[in-house]
Design a protein around this motif. Structure first.
Motif, short mmCIF file in Angstrom:
data_model
loop_
_atom_site.label_atom_id
_atom_site.label_comp_id
_atom_site.label_asym_id
_atom_site.label_seq_id
_atom_site.Cartn_x
_atom_site.Cartn_y
_atom_site.Cartn_z
N CYS A 27 0.77 -1.23 0.00
CA CYS A 27 0.00 0.00 0.00
C CYS A 27 0.81 1.29 0.00
N LYS B 9 2.13 3.07 -3.22
CA LYS B 9 1.19 3.19 -4.34
C LYS B 9 0.43 4.50 -4.21
N LEU C 107 -5.92 -1.80 -17.24
CA LEU C 107 -5.86 -1.40 -15.84
C LEU C 107 -7.21 -1.62 -15.20
N TYR D 88 -9.02 -1.20 -7.52
CA TYR D 88 -9.42 -2.12 -6.46
C TYR D 88 -9.40 -1.40 -5.12
N CYS E 161 -8.39 -1.16 -1.40
CA CYS E 161 -7.27 -1.68 -0.62
C CYS E 161 -7.74 -2.12 0.78
N HIS F 195 -6.71 1.94 -5.33
CA HIS F 195 -5.47 1.92 -6.09
C HIS F 195 -5.76 1.41 -7.50
N LEU F 196 -4.83 1.66 -8.42
CA LEU F 196 -4.89 1.10 -9.77
C LEU F 196 -3.91 -0.05 -9.85
N THR F 197 -4.24 -1.03 -10.68
CA THR F 197 -3.33 -2.14 -10.93
C THR F 197 -3.46 -2.63 -12.35
N SER F 198 -2.40 -3.24 -12.84
CA SER F 198 -2.46 -3.85 -14.16
C SER F 198 -2.62 -5.37 -14.04
N LYS F 199 -2.59 -5.85 -12.81
CA LYS F 199 -2.74 -7.30 -12.58
C LYS F 199 -4.19 -7.71 -12.73
N LYS G 171 -7.52 -9.78 -11.85
CA LYS G 171 -8.11 -10.19 -10.59
C LYS G 171 -7.97 -11.72 -10.47
#
Length: 64
Positions: A16, A19, A43, A46, A48, A55-59, A61
């Motif tokens: 966390c 980010k 992107l 999600y 936290c 936050h943003l993520t490129s992973k 789910k």
């Protein structure tokens, strides 16, 4: 938001603290849409579990 020294602190730092934090889901979605216009990278946002922000993520789910 640090809890205890040691392994838990390192985990929280990684999850966390380094980010970018968005306070509301709406704010995170606005940034998501702006970024997706500039890049082809997929992107998503999600919530936290540590800071309760967004936050943003490129992973992708994943399910446990």
């Amino acid at each position: 938001m640090r809890f205890k020294a040691g392994k838990m602190t390192k985990l929280i730092d990684k999850m966390c603290l380094f980010k970018r934090l968005y306070i509301t889901k709406h704010e995170a979605l606005l940034i998501l849409y702006k970024r997706q216009k500039r890049t082809k990278k997929k992107l998503r946002i999600y919530k936290c579990p540590i800071c309760k922000g967004w936050h943003l993520t490129s992973k992708e789910k994943y399910f446990r």
